[in-house]
Design an enzyme around this catalytic site. Structure first.
Site, PDB file in Angstrom:
ATOM      1  N   GLU A   1     -25.385  13.106   9.571  1.00 36.51           N
ATOM      2  CA  GLU A   1     -26.315  11.765  10.264  1.00 36.51           C
ATOM      3  C   GLU A   1     -26.557  13.525  11.395  1.00 36.51           C
ATOM      4  OE1 GLU A   1     -27.000   8.424   9.489  1.00 36.51           O
ATOM      5  OE2 GLU A   1     -25.227   7.624   9.098  1.00 36.51           O
TER       6      GLU A   1
ATOM      7  N   ASP B   1     -19.839  11.149  -1.100  1.00 41.03           N
ATOM      8  CA  ASP B   1     -19.340  11.008   0.210  1.00 41.03           C
ATOM      9  C   ASP B   1     -18.038   9.599  -0.608  1.00 41.03           C
ATOM     10  OD1 ASP B   1     -21.623   9.222  -0.914  1.00 41.03           O
ATOM     11  OD2 ASP B   1     -22.102   9.531   1.170  1.00 41.03           O
TER      12      ASP B   1
ATOM     13  N   HIS C   1     -30.608  11.307   6.971  1.00 37.36           N
ATOM     14  CA  HIS C   1     -29.495  11.593   6.881  1.00 37.36           C
ATOM     15  C   HIS C   1     -29.329  12.162   5.757  1.00 37.36           C
ATOM     16  CE1 HIS C   1     -28.044   7.651   5.765  1.00 37.36           C
ATOM     17  NE2 HIS C   1     -27.583   8.006   5.074  1.00 37.36           N
TER      18      HIS C   1
ATOM     19  N   ASN D   1     -33.208   7.585   8.113  1.00 39.65           N
ATOM     20  CA  ASN D   1     -33.346   8.867   9.622  1.00 39.65           C
ATOM     21  C   ASN D   1     -33.090   9.912   9.273  1.00 39.65           C
ATOM     22  OD1 ASN D   1     -30.148   8.718   8.519  1.00 39.65           O
ATOM     23  ND2 ASN D   1     -29.773   8.040  10.822  1.00 39.65           N
TER      24      ASN D   1
HETATM   25  C1  GLP Z   1     -26.200   6.250   1.564  1.00 38.88           C
HETATM   26  C2  GLP Z   1     -25.399   7.544   1.117  1.00 38.88           C
HETATM   27  C3  GLP Z   1     -26.099   8.471   1.038  1.00 38.88           C
HETATM   28  C4  GLP Z   1     -27.783   7.564   0.595  1.00 38.88           C
HETATM   29  C5  GLP Z   1     -28.344   7.044   1.658  1.00 38.88           C
HETATM   30  C6  GLP Z   1     -29.393   6.077   0.939  1.00 38.88           C
HETATM   31  O1  GLP Z   1     -25.525   5.401   3.338  1.00 38.88           O
HETATM   32  N1  GLP Z   1     -24.408   8.083   1.481  1.00 38.88           N
HETATM   33  O2  GLP Z   1     -25.995   9.292   0.174  1.00 38.88           O
HETATM   34  O3  GLP Z   1     -28.772   8.981  -0.054  1.00 38.88           O
HETATM   35  O4  GLP Z   1     -27.510   6.443   2.495  1.00 38.88           O
HETATM   36  O5  GLP Z   1     -29.030   4.810   0.742  1.00 38.88           O
HETATM   37  P1  GLP Z   1     -30.188   4.396   0.001  1.00 38.88           P
HETATM   38  O6  GLP Z   1     -30.287   4.985  -2.167  1.00 38.88           O
HETATM   39  O7  GLP Z   1     -29.483   2.605  -0.561  1.00 38.88           O
HETATM   40  O8  GLP Z   1     -31.775   3.984   0.039  1.00 38.88           O
END
Ligand code: GLP
Length: 235
Positions: free
Chosen positions: A135, A66, A130, A128
């Site tokens: 989402e 992304d 995702h 959450n």
């Molecule tokens: C982000 C990314 C995801 C990621 C998630 C968790 O917003 N778009 O690809 O897996 O949220 O983030 P983190 O690894 O910092 O907890």
């Protein structure tokens, strides 16, 4: 679904080993990469291995999940910048082989992923539930497209920005259907704020309320969990 519970350091080493083996056996391996804090330790292990053992990434291709909409690609919090500093600049990877969703033509990324099946996809998970930026409420048939970020996701990610107002409200993300095309998926989850999402994934019902549950339908998924992320699991 395979589940490995260990400390973060050990998990990062184990996950890195899977990637290194893959790249050694298939120099043209196609990797699906994630951003966020979860894969950082794994990327550090890949860098250490590359320095010590010269694992060769010259012909490896990568596809990231992304990218934010509205940030300059050179912004310090863009996922382009993140990947460059966290991984790409430390490996002998050809930057022409590193791919991100096209912010002006998201559908083209789905086509690219149809033509280039990912051998190993790395995933984190949002608190959450995702995955990438899909989402809660996202259809399981979704393909790469523009999405609005949930307020909880913006709050979670505000720690990387000067203020909540600076966190983008939109992104382009690989869709759930795109992610499911990968041959193999590794999901990394560390910390108590991931425990509910992990519980839903392992013990909950398949539901668009928790996008990560779509992985229940994938034939080759391994979860790398620390004790906190696994703390709500029954056994
Ligand atoms: C982000 C990314 C995801 C990621 C998630 C968790 O917003 N778009 O690809 O897996 O949220 O983030 P983190 O690894 O910092 O907890």
């Amino acid at each position: 679904m395979n589940i490995i519970i260990n400390n973060k350091n050990e998990l990062n080493k184990l996950a890195a080993k899977e990637i290194i083996e893959l790249v050694k056996n298939n120099p043209q391996a196609i990797l699906g990469l994630a951003t966020g804090s979860s894969p950082v330790g794994l990327y550090e292990q890949l860098i250490i291995d590359h320095q010590e053992n010269k694992t060769n990434y010259q012909q490896v291709s990568t596809y990231n999940l992304d990218e934010y909409v509205g940030l300059d690609l050179n912004h310090e919090q863009s996922y382009h910048t993140f990947m460059y500093h966290a991984l790409f600049k430390h490996l002998n990877i050809n930057l022409d082989n590193t791919h991100f969703p096209d912010l002006t033509n998201p559908a083209s990324y789905t086509k690219l992923l149809d033509e280039n099946q990912i051998d190993l996809q790395i995933l984190g998970v949002g608190s959450n539930g995702h995955i990438a930026f899909n989402e809660p409420g996202t259809l399981f048939t979704s393909t790469t497209d523009y999405v609005k970020l949930a307020e909880s996701t913006r709050n979670d990610n505000a720690r990387f920005f000067a203020s909540l107002d600076d966190v983008p409200t939109e992104a382009v993300t690989m869709g759930l259907k795109d992610i499911m095309k990968a041959k193999k998926i590794i999901l990394l989850a560390f910390g108590k704020n991931k425990a509910e999402a992990i519980k839903q994934l392992v013990e909950g019902k398949l539901s668009t309320d928790w996008p990560v549950t779509i992985l229940q339908n994938h034939p080759n998924v391994t979860l790398f969990l620390d004790e906190d992320a696994a703390s709500m699991l029954k056994k």
